[in-house]
Write a protein that holds these residues in place. Structure first.
Motif, mmCIF file in Angstrom:
data_model
loop_
_atom_site.group_PDB
_atom_site.id
_atom_site.type_symbol
_atom_site.label_atom_id
_atom_site.label_comp_id
_atom_site.label_asym_id
_atom_site.label_seq_id
_atom_site.Cartn_x
_atom_site.Cartn_y
_atom_site.Cartn_z
ATOM 1 N N GLN A 127 17.909 15.935 13.019
ATOM 2 C CA GLN A 127 17.359 17.256 13.311
ATOM 3 C C GLN A 127 18.309 17.988 14.239
ATOM 4 O O GLN A 127 18.608 17.514 15.330
ATOM 5 N N THR A 128 18.807 19.142 13.746
ATOM 6 C CA THR A 128 19.734 19.913 14.575
ATOM 7 C C THR A 128 18.999 21.019 15.312
ATOM 8 O O THR A 128 19.586 21.676 16.174
ATOM 9 N N GLY A 129 17.761 21.267 14.925
ATOM 10 C CA GLY A 129 17.003 22.337 15.556
ATOM 11 C C GLY A 129 17.332 23.705 14.992
ATOM 12 O O GLY A 129 16.783 24.707 15.413
ATOM 13 N N ILE A 130 18.250 23.749 14.017
ATOM 14 C CA ILE A 130 18.620 25.017 13.392
ATOM 15 C C ILE A 130 17.967 25.055 12.013
ATOM 16 O O ILE A 130 18.214 24.181 11.176
ATOM 17 N N SER A 131 17.134 26.065 11.768
ATOM 18 C CA SER A 131 16.328 26.084 10.532
ATOM 19 C C SER A 131 17.168 26.104 9.276
ATOM 20 O O SER A 131 16.847 25.435 8.292
ATOM 21 N N THR A 132 18.256 26.886 9.292
ATOM 22 C CA THR A 132 19.051 26.994 8.073
ATOM 23 C C THR A 132 19.748 25.672 7.746
ATOM 24 O O THR A 132 20.161 25.454 6.616
ATOM 25 N N ILE A 133 19.877 24.796 8.729
ATOM 26 C CA ILE A 133 20.424 23.468 8.437
ATOM 27 C C ILE A 133 19.276 22.507 8.133
ATOM 28 O O ILE A 133 19.182 21.970 7.035
ATOM 29 N N ASP A 134 18.372 22.331 9.057
ATOM 30 C CA ASP A 134 17.303 21.351 8.866
ATOM 31 C C ASP A 134 16.440 21.659 7.646
ATOM 32 O O ASP A 134 16.087 20.767 6.895
ATOM 33 N N GLY A 135 16.111 22.927 7.483
ATOM 34 C CA GLY A 135 15.181 23.287 6.412
ATOM 35 C C GLY A 135 15.841 23.308 5.057
ATOM 36 O O GLY A 135 15.314 22.772 4.083
ATOM 37 N N THR A 136 17.006 23.920 4.980
ATOM 38 C CA THR A 136 17.571 24.178 3.654
ATOM 39 C C THR A 136 18.893 23.472 3.379
ATOM 40 O O THR A 136 19.332 23.428 2.226
ATOM 41 N N ASN A 137 19.529 22.901 4.405
ATOM 42 C CA ASN A 137 20.791 22.181 4.182
ATOM 43 C C ASN A 137 20.836 20.951 5.083
ATOM 44 O O ASN A 137 21.748 20.778 5.884
ATOM 45 N N THR A 138 19.856 20.110 4.904
ATOM 46 C CA THR A 138 19.611 19.018 5.840
ATOM 47 C C THR A 138 20.792 18.072 5.981
ATOM 48 O O THR A 138 21.383 17.636 4.993
ATOM 49 N N LEU A 139 21.047 17.733 7.234
ATOM 50 C CA LEU A 139 22.130 16.805 7.575
ATOM 51 C C LEU A 139 21.542 15.406 7.721
ATOM 52 O O LEU A 139 20.445 15.235 8.238
ATOM 53 N N VAL A 140 22.267 14.404 7.237
ATOM 54 C CA VAL A 140 21.839 13.020 7.480
ATOM 55 C C VAL A 140 22.952 12.250 8.173
ATOM 56 O O VAL A 140 24.119 12.625 8.109
ATOM 57 N N ARG A 141 22.554 11.178 8.804
ATOM 58 C CA ARG A 141 23.501 10.321 9.501
ATOM 59 C C ARG A 141 24.504 9.740 8.519
ATOM 60 O O ARG A 141 24.111 9.183 7.498
ATOM 61 N N GLY A 142 25.788 9.869 8.855
ATOM 62 C CA GLY A 142 26.812 9.311 7.972
ATOM 63 C C GLY A 142 27.372 10.338 7.015
ATOM 64 O O GLY A 142 28.210 10.030 6.185
ATOM 65 N N GLN A 143 26.910 11.576 7.134
ATOM 66 C CA GLN A 143 27.369 12.635 6.235
ATOM 67 C C GLN A 143 28.609 13.311 6.804
ATOM 68 O O GLN A 143 28.860 13.273 8.002
ATOM 69 N N LYS A 144 29.386 13.928 5.914
ATOM 70 C CA LYS A 144 30.472 14.792 6.357
ATOM 71 C C LYS A 144 30.136 16.188 5.889
ATOM 72 O O LYS A 144 30.086 16.459 4.700
ATOM 73 N N LEU A 145 29.822 17.048 6.836
ATOM 74 C CA LEU A 145 29.350 18.387 6.507
ATOM 75 C C LEU A 145 30.176 19.401 7.280
ATOM 76 O O LEU A 145 29.996 19.567 8.482
ATOM 77 N N PRO A 146 31.111 20.079 6.609
ATOM 78 C CA PRO A 146 31.983 21.009 7.334
ATOM 79 C C PRO A 146 31.323 22.366 7.564
ATOM 80 O O PRO A 146 30.385 22.731 6.868
ATOM 81 N N ILE A 147 31.837 23.084 8.533
ATOM 82 C CA ILE A 147 31.452 24.479 8.723
ATOM 83 C C ILE A 147 32.602 25.334 8.209
ATOM 84 O O ILE A 147 33.733 25.211 8.679
ATOM 85 N N PHE A 148 32.316 26.150 7.205
ATOM 86 C CA PHE A 148 33.309 27.077 6.665
ATOM 87 C C PHE A 148 33.104 28.400 7.379
ATOM 88 O O PHE A 148 32.077 29.028 7.216
ATOM 89 N N SER A 149 34.088 28.816 8.135
ATOM 90 C CA SER A 149 33.886 30.026 8.904
ATOM 91 C C SER A 149 35.051 30.971 8.705
ATOM 92 O O SER A 149 35.892 30.742 7.820
ATOM 93 N N GLY A 150 35.090 32.010 9.502
ATOM 94 C CA GLY A 150 36.189 32.957 9.423
ATOM 95 C C GLY A 150 36.630 33.279 10.834
ATOM 96 O O GLY A 150 35.904 32.993 11.797
ATOM 97 N N ALA A 151 37.799 33.873 10.960
ATOM 98 C CA ALA A 151 38.302 34.211 12.285
ATOM 99 C C ALA A 151 37.298 35.115 12.984
ATOM 100 O O ALA A 151 36.750 36.032 12.383
ATOM 101 N N GLY A 152 37.023 34.839 14.227
ATOM 102 C CA GLY A 152 36.153 35.711 15.010
ATOM 103 C C GLY A 152 34.661 35.476 14.805
ATOM 104 O O GLY A 152 33.849 36.207 15.367
ATOM 105 N N LEU A 153 34.301 34.485 14.038
ATOM 106 C CA LEU A 153 32.872 34.208 13.832
ATOM 107 C C LEU A 153 32.430 33.075 14.766
ATOM 108 O O LEU A 153 33.257 32.277 15.219
ATOM 109 N N PRO A 154 31.132 32.999 15.044
ATOM 110 C CA PRO A 154 30.684 32.081 16.108
ATOM 111 C C PRO A 154 30.517 30.622 15.650
ATOM 112 O O PRO A 154 29.506 30.001 15.933
ATOM 113 N N HIS A 155 31.542 30.083 14.962
ATOM 114 C CA HIS A 155 31.400 28.695 14.507
ATOM 115 C C HIS A 155 31.404 27.714 15.671
ATOM 116 O O HIS A 155 30.772 26.671 15.601
ATOM 117 N N ASN A 156 32.116 28.054 16.738
ATOM 118 C CA ASN A 156 32.141 27.137 17.874
ATOM 119 C C ASN A 156 30.768 27.018 18.521
ATOM 120 O O ASN A 156 30.331 25.930 18.877
#
Ligand SMILES: Nc1ncnc2c1ncn2[C@@H]1O[C@H](COP(=O)(O)OP(=O)(O)OP(=O)(O)O)[C@@H](O)[C@H]1O
Ligand SMILES: [Mg+2]
Lengths: 463, 586
Positions: A127-156
């Motif tokens: 559980q990441t506490g973020i709805s768009t991840i937990d609800g619709t793109n759930t993360l599991v232990r042992g997964q590799k899930l990248p963040i695709f972002s763009g310059a100047g976006l709040p990926h950090n």
């Protein structure tokens, strides 16, 4: 150890050495400069006549007078329990003023592939506490899930929020964090470090910093050092490890630079043809091993050049990782945080970690329905721009409104807002209840009767 | 994996090592000879001969290997072991059992360990099917072994001339023990070896006339593949290639399944390994794993072995076809195979063709797909190998060489579409771009086995979908309310076809598999709505009324109901009644 002074050529990060005794492929090489300082490199090509060495630092100061020592072994990394809480350079040397790492083991940094037969099935919901991840793109232990972002976006920010909030509900074990920075700015690095310090995460973190002004070629080994450490923590010490790799785009640029120096036939947009295999050698170092306690979950971050998801870096990454979280400039402009666009986002292991016994039985269907409804509403926005709202049917208007609601209520949340999965799913149902029940074609009747607010209330009223 | 044939054996030395490609000198070799490289005797294969330089691709990591180390030519070519014990196995690209590798070297893949493809100590109960004095030839079934729930037929190998049986034994034997001798002195065991790069011979190739039923509506219903046919599934990342392939591996009515994970993810293979033993074959009720052979050479395993994995897989598939079985082979992904070729080729400094792929890419692809087919075997049995290859085009752009060269060969094209997968329309197969060239040859089967109405029902659905695409263009300009009444109905019917028939959830316990009868019943119900709707419209009922007929909203639920017949009958009756009421009110 024998020292050769037979350098014949230096080109980019490559050094060519002649007349050596037999040298092993992939061997670690020390290059001794006139002032006694040492640079490290690795054998890329070896034959009777010529050895090609790739140097991991700048070649500044290397000349034909430099000495070459072949160490007779591939690059190893000293690892130990006391690495937690330490800050190391992108080449693995302590830079926090602390003592050298006391090695308990020395491990090959390339890492061996986990035998697929020995892999455990990743199915613990994180559980990441973020709805768009937990609800619709759930993360599991042992997964590799990248963040695709763009310059100047709040990926950090997003990565930090995840690192801070990630937990397996019902489990007490905290994640250890291995953080590898490749070519990011000092300012970005500070942003991470301050957050780690503030939240106390640093104590259970190992940090590798290759910053923007550090040598680009060093970036080739930074993620490998980080993952070797992670494997040690996970599979030797039994910890659950979250690995954040940022920014993989800089890593790939370094790879391209070396390919060019070797005069290789370039692949798409100048990146080497073996970039898929090379990246797989990094990303596949995530997972669970049957019978071992720990796990490695990977969060690589990359910035898509020109926001183009078909660019080779996000493209090859997406082909290897188990989904992707896509950060959208458009949502960011609308002032929505976290600006995660769920439509191109995906978690492939979601189905293993959700449903009865993991999250809730209605999870999959709610998620599917939210997607379908949002996608439909989002499409209609284009139409409205041409024909105006009035030309829409009543059905279409409802979906259009749903899309706005979804972005403002489901996607949008606070930087410190930590939603439970129940909160996320109930929020989803509340939004879906703005649509007529018969439009919820993705959900079977039983679940609708049980969870839909309308029926939930009548059921309560009757009962 | 062992190798086969004997030629000259000689020892030379390594001259150069650069990744998976090494050069040896002082050795006599032929193309595709298997060699042992270095002190650790890593397995490799000769791929180029240039003067005295013998260039070798090595199937294991070459780190630490030095010039001057020895190279031994076995004089044999890369071959697989074929016999009882193949089923339920999981192999790497060169047929080393991954379970044995775990025992020998732990959880991570190390190098320098050899492991035979079959278990040579295990005894199998062999029952002879021929008698002494009987004539046998290549492909003759001389006996059988109950391997899993599948009977493993023991054949006279294709490269044995045959003759009269001098002796044959029944009982419990290992794959090395002689079970049968022929009058010319040949002794036969339960194991054959076959070089992977050579197709196994068949008597004749036949035309495919029977579909491979997959339980996936869009495939069986709209774009079927024949048993013995070839299909490609190209699509960008995350569009559903692997899920579709796994669905086929699970539910297709093949008797044997060979699944090749070629340069893809480790976790996906684990998923198959954990899931398949628990799933039942809808036909036999037995665990799906019992009919399955897995080949897993994941993306981080050596590229040269990835290149070989596809050949290992197809050779095993052909071997089961020789027993008279219908085999289906999934290769996920052929693009990673092509990339392995490209990587090796570029290290050979060959002149690159399009996008750096070697000039022989097209030839290799077509040779591979040509090994599919419905055949009469050397032993006179009918068998088939259907091949379904995933293609992973960079950037999802189908104009790239692997997709294009594949499309020139395969007969079925299932085009995955990111637009569909992003809105979670699964399977995300684009119904306008996809095609099957088997429709004509399978028509008769559908007539006979499903319904004489099926073929016209299919054409009707395709027409509606085509029409919808045209109407959508207009809707994009003027909105849906501006369409003429009849076309508003068409749009609605098309939506029903998409949402009810085409969308199918692989993760729903019931919907994951849909037999032909249910497919037919579902399509028929949609057709019924359509007919009633147009009739009502002619009778003056407004589109608003037609579109808000309530009973049709129950139709999607049918997908999730196992014993759907009563529920569907009720919906159909309700639709009938509702339309009657509307018509009489109009
Ligand atoms: N028939 C289906 N039913 C339900 N979900 C599906 C279906 N097909 C695909 N999906 C969803 O799409 C996701 C991605 O599918 P899949 O892993 O097969 O993609 P892929 O095309 O193989 O991607 P890659 O090229 O990266 O391997 C799955 O994890 C699943 O969530
Ligand atoms: Mg896939």
């Amino acid at each position: 150890m024998k020292e050769y002074r037979t350098i014949t050529q230096i080109a980019g990060p490559l050094v060519f050495v002649e007349k050596t005794e037999p040298v092993g492929y992939g061997e670690l090489v020390n290059i001794v400069l006139y002032d006694g300082s040492i640079k490290r490199g690795q054998v890329l090509d070896t034959s009777d006549e010529l050895v090609v060495v790739q140097v991991f630092e700048t070649t500044a100061g290397i000349g034909r007078d430099s000495g070459i020592r072949f160490t007779g072994e591939t690059i190893k990394m000293p690892v130990g329990r006391d690495m937690l809480g330490r800050i190391l350079s992108g080449g693995g040397k302590p830079i926090d003023g602390g003592p050298e790492i006391v090695p308990e083991k020395r491990l090959d940094i390339t890492g061996a592939a986990i035998n697929p037969y020995a892999r455990g099935s990743p199915n613990d919901f994180i559980q990441t506490g973020i709805s768009t991840i937990d609800g619709t793109n759930t993360l599991v232990r042992g997964q590799k899930l990248p963040i695709f972002s763009g310059a100047g976006l709040p990926h950090n920010q997003i990565a930090l929020q995840i690192a801070r909030q990630a937990k397996v509900p019902g489990s007490k074990e905290a994640f250890a964090v291995v953080f590898a920075a490749m070519g990011i700015t000092k300012e970005e690095a500070n942003y991470f470090m301050q957050d780690f310090e503030r939240t106390g995460a640093l104590e259970r973190a190992v940090v590798f910093l290759n910053l923007a002004d550090d040598p680009a070629v060093e970036r080739i080994i930074t993620p490998r050092l980080a993952l070797t450490t992670a494997e040690y923590l996970a599979f030797d010490l039994g910890m659950h490890v979250l690995v954040i790799l940022t920014d993989m785009t800089n890593y790939c640029e370094a790879l391209r630079q070396i390919g060019a120096a070797r005069e290789e036939v370039p692949g798409r947009r100048g990146y080497p043809g073996y970039m898929y295999t090379d990246l797989a050698g990094i990303y596949e170092r995530a997972g669970i091993v049957k019978g071992k306690k720990g796990s490695i979950t990977q969060f690589p971050i990359l910035t898509m050049p020109g926001d183009d998801i078909t660019h080779p870096i996000p493209d090859l990454t997406g082909y290897i990782t188990e989904g992707q979280i896509v950060v959208s400039r458009e949502l960011h402009r609308k002032g929505i945080y976290p600006p995660i666009n769920v439509l191109p986002s995906l978690s492939r292991l979601m189905n293993l970690g959700i449903g009865k016994g993991h999250t809730r039985e209605d999870h999959k269907k709610v998620s599917d329905q939210l997607y379908a409804a949002y996608a439909e509403g989002n499409d209609l926005r284009g139409l409205v721009a041409i024909v105006g709202k009035d030309a829409l049917s009543e059905r279409d208007r409802m979906f259009l409104e749903f899309a706005d609601l979804f972005e403002n209520r489901f996607v949008r949340q606070g930087y410190t807002e930590d939603r439970t999965i129940e909160e996320t799913l109930d929020l989803g149902w509340n939004l879906l209840s703005t649509l007529p029940v018969e439009q919820l074609v993705r959900i079977d009747r039983d679940l609708i009767n049980k969870y839909h607010p309308k029926f939930r209330q009548t059921a309560k009223a009757e009962g | 994996m062992k190798a086969q044939d004997t030629k000259t054996t000689k020892t030379g030395v390594l001259k150069r090592i650069a990744g998976p490609v090494v050069t040896a000198v002082g050795i006599e070799a032929h193309m595709y000879d298997v060699v042992k490289v270095g002190k650790e005797e890593l397995m490799g294969e000769v791929i180029k001969i240039q003067g005295e330089n013998i260039i070798i691709q090595v199937y294991e990591d070459t780190s630490g290997i030095r010039p001057g180390e020895p190279v031994i030519n076995t004089g044999l070519s890369l071959a697989v072991e074929l016999g009882p014990g193949l089923l339920t196995s999981i192999y790497d690209g060169i047929q080393r059992p991954l379970s044995v590798l775990v025992d020998k070297m732990g959880d991570f893949i190390q190098r320098g360990v050899s492991a035979p493809g079959l278990d040579h100590s295990k005894k199998w109960e062999f029952g002879p099917l021929v008698k002494e004095g009987q004539e046998v030839g290549p492909g003759t079934v001389i006996g059988e072994v109950q391997e899993t729930n599948i009977v493993h037929r023991i054949l006279v190998p294709p490269n044995v001339r045959g003759g009269t049986v001098k002796s044959i034994r029944s009982g419990s034997f290992t794959v090395d023990e002689v079970i049968c001798t022929l009058d010319d002195g040949t002794s036969l065991t339960m194991m054959q070896k076959w070089p992977v790069r050579v197709p196994r011979p068949v008597l004749e190739k036949m035309n495919p006339t029977v579909p491979l039923i997959t339980g996936q509506r869009i495939l069986d219903g709209l774009f079927p593949i024949a048993k013995g046919g070839t299909a490609a599934i190209p699509g960008p990342f995350g569009s559903g290639k692997t899920v579709t392939q796994q669905q086929l591996a699970k539910w297709s009515d093949a008797e044997i399944v060979v699944y090749i994970g070629c340069g893809e993810r480790g976790n996906e293979m684990t998923e198959v390994l954990t899931e398949f033993p628990e799933l039942e074959d809808p036909k036999t009720g037995k665990p799906l794993m019992e009919r399955t052979v897995l080949i897993a050479n994941t993306s981080n395993m050596p590229v040269a072995a990835r290149e070989a994995s596809v050949y290992t897989g197809i050779t095993i598939a052909e071997y089961f076809r020789d027993m008279g079985y219908d085999v289906s082979l999934m290769a996920d992904s052929t693009s990673r195979w092509a990339e392995a070729m490209r990587e090796i080729s570029s290290r050979l400094e060959e002149m690159p063709g399009e996008e750096g792929y070697p000039a022989y890419l097209a030839a290799r692809l077509s040779e591979f797909y040509e090994r599919a087919g419905r055949v009469r075997t050397l032993g006179g049995k009918m068998g088939s190998v259907s091949v379904i290859g995933a293609v992973s085009p960079p950037g999802g752009d189908f104009s790239e060489p692997v997709t294009q060269n594949t499309l020139r060969i395969v007969k079925v094209f299932w085009a995955l579409d990111a637009k569909l997968s992003q809105r979670r329309h699964f399977p995300a197969i684009n119904w306008l771009n996809s095609y099957s060239l088997y429709l004509d040859s399978l028509q008769e089967w559908y007539d006979r086995e499903v319904s004489p109405e099926w073929n016209s029902l299919r054409s009707w659905a395709m027409e509606i979908l085509q029409k919808e695409a045209e109407l959508q263009e207009i809707v994009q300009l003027v909105g849906s309310d501006a369409l003429p009444e009849a076309e508003q109905i068409t749009i609605e019917v098309a939506r029903m076809i998409r949402e009810i028939f085409l969308q199918q959830n692989a993760y729903d316990a019931v919907d994951t598999f849909c037999d032909m009868k249910k497919q037919y019943d579902m399509m028929k119900a949609i057709r019924q709505y359509s007919d009633l709707a147009y009739a009502a419209q002619n009778a003056g009922v407004t589109p608003q009324q037609i579109l808000s007929v309530r009973s049709k909203n129950e139709l999607p639920q049918i997908k999730f109901i196992k014993d759907y017949v009563p529920a569907l009958a009720k919906i159909q009756a309700d639709m009938e009644a509702e339309f009657n009421a509307l018509r009489s009110a109009a």
